[in-house]
Design a protein around this motif. Structure first.
Motif, mmCIF file in Angstrom:
data_model
loop_
_atom_site.group_PDB
_atom_site.id
_atom_site.type_symbol
_atom_site.label_atom_id
_atom_site.label_comp_id
_atom_site.label_asym_id
_atom_site.label_seq_id
_atom_site.Cartn_x
_atom_site.Cartn_y
_atom_site.Cartn_z
ATOM 1 N N GLY A 42 1.398 2.409 -3.311
ATOM 2 C CA GLY A 42 0.409 2.642 -4.009
ATOM 3 C C GLY A 42 -0.245 1.531 -4.760
ATOM 4 O O GLY A 42 -1.112 1.604 -5.810
ATOM 5 N N LYS B 17 -3.847 7.575 2.026
ATOM 6 C CA LYS B 17 -2.745 8.849 1.766
ATOM 7 C C LYS B 17 -1.662 9.154 2.540
ATOM 8 O O LYS B 17 -0.600 9.490 2.464
ATOM 9 C CB LYS B 17 -3.637 10.299 1.602
ATOM 10 C CG LYS B 17 -4.408 10.142 0.242
ATOM 11 C CD LYS B 17 -5.337 11.847 0.421
ATOM 12 C CE LYS B 17 -6.038 11.659 -0.642
ATOM 13 N NZ LYS B 17 -6.766 12.952 -0.637
ATOM 14 N N GLN C 225 -4.684 -2.352 -1.469
ATOM 15 C CA GLN C 225 -5.599 -1.413 -0.842
ATOM 16 C C GLN C 225 -7.091 -2.151 -0.810
ATOM 17 O O GLN C 225 -7.694 -2.070 0.279
ATOM 18 C CB GLN C 225 -5.486 -0.186 -1.747
ATOM 19 C CG GLN C 225 -4.300 0.513 -1.435
ATOM 20 C CD GLN C 225 -4.562 1.826 -2.289
ATOM 21 O OE1 GLN C 225 -5.052 2.050 -3.302
ATOM 22 N NE2 GLN C 225 -3.503 2.660 -1.994
ATOM 23 N N CYS D 217 0.916 -0.984 0.024
ATOM 24 C CA CYS D 217 -0.078 -0.008 0.170
ATOM 25 C C CYS D 217 0.872 1.191 -0.025
ATOM 26 O O CYS D 217 0.597 2.255 -0.598
ATOM 27 C CB CYS D 217 -0.818 0.021 1.245
ATOM 28 S SG CYS D 217 -2.308 -1.088 1.134
#
Length: 189
Positions: free
Chosen positions: A18, A61, A23, A15
């Protein structure tokens, strides 16, 4: 799974890079429990769904700020609780501080008989419905304390209130909940 890392650590590491599949897996793993945390605090399905989505967005984020990959669940729960509390603040919920003289301490010589029995689904449902009838401030504190496992010092920090206010809200919530349950039930709580 990478050698030497747990599945959780591997997913969080991916994660951080990205990886959308990682995720998605973490979302599937935690969504239901985090939704339930938010729903207990907010009592509104639409708001709880919004909080859930916003919490995951923030978590992914800011995942680089997570110190330990194995702590993802508790870190995410804190984000969900904070977002839920923010949603309550938007409703202008007031937490009222009380003097020690306003608080009645109830002491039982012997525990009531209902403690001897295993809770039945109907009793649990009545308690959940009773909590839903509490004023927002009471409901928030009782949920954070009983269901989310926070102590009064943590609750005071989360809600921006004093520890004594947290305690008094909790005591008054229990008293009001007991009154609600006794009015709606043949069993005295």
């Amino acid at each position: 799974m990478e050698e030497g890392l747990s599945e959780q650590e591997t997913l969080v590491k991916k994660c951080r890079s990205g990886n959308p599949l990682a995720q998605h897996i973490l979302y599937d793993r935690y969504a239901v429990s985090m939704y339930n945390v938010s729903l207990r605090i907010l009592g509104n399905t639409g708001e709880a769904e919004d909080v859930l989505q916003n919490s995951f967005i923030q978590a992914f984020k800011k995942i680089d700020g997570l110190e330990s990959n194995e702590m993802f669940g508790s870190w995410l729960k804190r984000i969900v609780v904070n977002h839920s509390i923010d949603a309550l603040r938007k409703r202008k919920i007031k937490f009222i501080s009380l003097d020690a003289n306003d608080i009645e301490i109830e002491v039982w010589e012997e525990p009531p008989s209902f403690f001897d029995e295993k809770p039945k689904k109907e009793v649990i449902k009545k308690i959940q419905n009773g909590i839903k009838q509490l004023p927002e401030g009471y409901k928030t504190v009782i949920n954070l304390y009983l269901f989310e496992g926070y102590d009064h010092s943590e609750i005071s920090e989360i809600l921006g209130i004093s520890e004594s206010t947290s305690r008094s809200q909790y005591i008054r919530a229990k008293k009001k909940l007991r009154k609600i349950l006794n009015n709606n039930s043949k069993v005295n709580f």
